[in-house]
Structure formats: structure tokens, C-alpha cells
Scaffold this motif. Structure first.
Motif, PDB file in Angstrom:
ATOM      1  N   SER A 103       0.820  -1.216   0.000  1.00 52.03           N
ATOM      2  CA  SER A 103       0.000   0.000   0.000  1.00 52.03           C
ATOM      3  C   SER A 103       0.853   1.264   0.000  1.00 52.03           C
ATOM      4  O   SER A 103       2.041   1.245   0.345  1.00 52.03           O
ATOM      5  N   LEU A 104       0.213   2.370  -0.359  1.00 53.06           N
ATOM      6  CA  LEU A 104       0.870   3.674  -0.288  1.00 53.06           C
ATOM      7  C   LEU A 104       1.311   3.975   1.137  1.00 53.06           C
ATOM      8  O   LEU A 104       2.409   4.508   1.357  1.00 53.06           O
ATOM      9  N   ARG A 164       2.182   4.284  -6.452  1.00 52.84           N
ATOM     10  CA  ARG A 164       2.039   2.828  -6.473  1.00 52.84           C
ATOM     11  C   ARG A 164       1.503   2.414  -7.837  1.00 52.84           C
ATOM     12  O   ARG A 164       0.518   2.969  -8.318  1.00 52.84           O
ATOM     13  N   TYR A 174      -2.110   2.955 -11.809  1.00 51.60           N
ATOM     14  CA  TYR A 174      -1.241   3.652 -10.858  1.00 51.60           C
ATOM     15  C   TYR A 174      -2.053   4.639 -10.031  1.00 51.60           C
ATOM     16  O   TYR A 174      -3.154   5.075 -10.423  1.00 51.60           O
ATOM     17  N   THR A 175      -1.507   4.995  -8.868  1.00 49.99           N
ATOM     18  CA  THR A 175      -2.121   5.998  -8.009  1.00 49.99           C
ATOM     19  C   THR A 175      -1.026   6.627  -7.161  1.00 49.99           C
ATOM     20  O   THR A 175      -0.001   5.988  -6.894  1.00 49.99           O
ATOM     21  N   ASN A 198       0.309   9.277  -3.734  1.00 45.44           N
ATOM     22  CA  ASN A 198      -0.060   9.756  -2.401  1.00 45.44           C
ATOM     23  C   ASN A 198      -0.311  11.255  -2.436  1.00 45.44           C
ATOM     24  O   ASN A 198      -0.244  11.893  -3.496  1.00 45.44           O
ATOM     25  N   GLN A 216      -4.881   5.866 -14.347  1.00 48.39           N
ATOM     26  CA  GLN A 216      -4.923   6.181 -12.920  1.00 48.39           C
ATOM     27  C   GLN A 216      -6.223   5.657 -12.331  1.00 48.39           C
ATOM     28  O   GLN A 216      -7.300   5.844 -12.905  1.00 48.39           O
ATOM     29  N   GLU A 269      -6.743   3.665  -5.162  1.00 46.76           N
ATOM     30  CA  GLU A 269      -5.841   2.628  -4.661  1.00 46.76           C
ATOM     31  C   GLU A 269      -6.552   1.313  -4.368  1.00 46.76           C
ATOM     32  O   GLU A 269      -5.987   0.232  -4.589  1.00 46.76           O
ATOM     33  N   GLN A 270      -7.796   1.379  -3.885  1.00 54.27           N
ATOM     34  CA  GLN A 270      -8.494   0.152  -3.527  1.00 54.27           C
ATOM     35  C   GLN A 270      -8.744  -0.766  -4.716  1.00 54.27           C
ATOM     36  O   GLN A 270      -9.078  -1.939  -4.549  1.00 54.27           O
ATOM     37  N   ILE A 323      -6.355  -1.421  -7.049  1.00 52.39           N
ATOM     38  CA  ILE A 323      -5.095  -1.927  -7.593  1.00 52.39           C
ATOM     39  C   ILE A 323      -4.909  -3.422  -7.357  1.00 52.39           C
ATOM     40  O   ILE A 323      -4.457  -4.150  -8.251  1.00 52.39           O
TER      41      ILE A 323
END
Length: 280
Positions: free
Chosen positions: A108-109, A128, A144-145, A147, A170, A173-174, A176
Motif C-alpha cells: 500500500s501507499l 504505487r 497507478y495511483t 499519495n 490512474q 488505490e483500492q 489496484i
């Protein structure tokens, strides 16, 4: 094609890193001399040197002397890698703009921010990603994402690199981990399908090399048809299946063999494993 002036670093020079690095050089996004790669065994980085990249066995050298740093180690050694970097890190004015790009599955980030918090007092810039190895032929699929510290310009820079090697998008995050099971692991699933199709051809008398070429081209053509026409795969399948014909008989066998359910389960299990690896 847009070109970048930044030096690009890779901590870990394995298959994924090489797919990205060689792709960037092939597409002329960067020159070989802009690429710096580290690995524990310098002799294993020979393909990078053949590419024209600079190699080293010192991870900290990559961190100190590049602007965009791809973290390409295995998830379970991230902690050890980051600790070594922290111990040897020499703070510099460039740290504020340094961009850390992770390709680690399930990581995770938040974890990445914690591991690399020594780079900048206000927190590191972290992106990430989840790429796949099809990048090496310019047909990758990457999400990708970033922070909170990552700027629009940072994201645009990473997009230029990743999108030059296929499709890049893009996402939150959830999403990925789910894409890891689908696109990250997907090439291995498809290679298995290609091999099986070729075996079927060989069984019917097609020479092995020809069967393999035809199987791969068939998947390539089908994939392009989905992308270019925008039609649902079920619609395209129905267009091939004549009433009472040979194709519908074959499709029936696939259904009897639970191909659809097996692939769905494969994506699910791969996604779960990705999450587990990140937690470890």
C-alpha cells in the motif's frame, strides 16, 4: 513521442524492471545513459549493460543519483531494502522532488510512505503501480495511483512513461489489488490458454511451431477485435458461432470444462494472494 530529461533508477533489475526500462529506451522516452540499475549480483545485470544502462550493486547509489526511482524488489524484502537505504542515505536538496515508484504487489501507499519516510521530512512522493510484463513489447496494461504529496506533474510524468509501453490508467488505490489479479497475473493465464490451444492443434495434426503461431495470432486478433470494435465479447462470440456449426460445439466443451469459472477463480485467488503478500 514525449521525452524525459530525468534520470530513471531501478532498485532491483529483474524481469519487471527490465520490461519497463528496456521499453522506455526502445520508445526513446529516455536514453540508455539516463538509466541506473542496481542488483545484489552485478553479473546478473548483463542484459542491462547490453542495453546501455549503468549498473551497480549499491541500491543507495540509485536512490542518490536518479530523479525517478522504481522499486522493483520482492515485497517480502522491502523492509530490509528500505532499512539499508535509510542507513546510507545522505540528505540532499533533490530529495524534495524525488519520486518513488513502486511495482510491488499488494504493498500500500501507507506502507511505502512509512518505509521511505527518511527521504523527505514532509513525507516522500510515492506512486504505487501495477504493471505487467507485456510492457516489454509495448503492450502493457498498468494502473497507478499517488499519495497526497504527488503533484499533477508527477503523475503526468509517470503516465508518459507507462502509457508509452501500452495502456496506463490512474485508478483509486483500492482497485489496484483487483487489477493485479486481472492484468498483472493475466499474461500467465493467457500463455496457458495459448499453449493449450496449440496442443489442441498438434493433436489434430498441425505442426508444433505452426500451431503455436496460429494460437498466439488468434488471441491477438480476438483481443484487437474487442478493443477496436467496442463490442461485448459475447456478441463477438455469437458472430462466430453458426447454428449447428463446429464453433458452438467447441464452446460447449469449454463450458463443460468450466473454463469461465476457472478463470474467474484464478483472478480471485491471485488478487487474494497479492493482498497477503503485501501484508507480509
Amino acid at each position: 513521442m514525449a521525452k524525459l530529461d530525468e534520470r530513471i533508477g531501478f532498485i532491483g533489475g529483474g524481469n519487471m524492471a527490465f520490461a519497463i526500462g528496456s521499453g522506455l529506451v526502445r520508445c526513446a522516452i529516455v536514453k540508455p545513459s539516463q538509466v541506473l540499475v542496481s542488483g545484489p549480483h552485478i553479473k546478473n545485470l548483463s542484459r542491462w549493460r547490453e542495453l546501455g544502462a549503468v549498473t551497480t550493486d549499491d541500491n543507495c547509489e540509485v536512490l542518490e543519483h536518479t530523479d525517478v526511482v522504481f522499486i522493483c524488489v520482492k515485497p517480502h524484502i522491502l523492509g530490509q531494502c528500505a532499512s539499508q537505504l535509510k542507513y546510507k542515505h545522505v540528505p540532499s536538496a533533490k530529495d524534495a522532488s524525488k519520486l518513488i515508484v513502486s511495482v510491488l504487489a499488494g504493498t500500500s501507499l501507507k506502507t511505502l510512505e512509512e518505509k521511505f519516510d527518511f527521504i523527505e521530512s514532509s513525507g516522500p512522493k510515492v506512486i504505487r503501480t501495477m504493471p505487467n510484463t507485456s510492457m516489454q513489447v509495448g503492450e502493457g496494461c498498468t494502473v497507478y495511483t499517488g499519495n497526497a504529496r504527488v503533484t499533477h506533474q508527477d503523475l503526468e510524468k509517470v503516465h508518459i512513461m507507462l502509457n508509452a509501453l501500452g495502456l496506463a490508467q490512474q485508478v483509486p488505490e483500492q482497485m489496484i489489488d483487483a487489477v493485479t489479479g486481472l492484468a498483472g497475473c493475466g499474461p500467465a493465464f493467457v500463455y496457458t490458454i495459448i499453449e493449450a490451444l496449440a496442443d489442441g492443434g498438434v493433436k489434430q495434426g498441425v505442426p508444433r511451431a505452426m500451431a503455436l503461431q496460429f494460437a498466439a495470432q488468434t488471441l491477438l486478433g480476438a483481443a484487437k477485435t474487442v478493443l477496436i470494435t467496442g463490442k461485448h465479447p459475447a456478441v463477438l462470440r455469437d458472430e462466430v458461432c453458426s447454428p449447428g456449426g463446429s464453433t458452438i460445439v467447441g464452446v460447449h466443451e469449454l463450458e463443460k470444462g468450466n473454463l469461465r469459472a476457472t478463470l474467474i477463480n484464478a483472478v480471485e485467488k491471485a488478487t487474494q494472494r497479492s493482498t497477503e503478500l503485501g501484508k507480509k
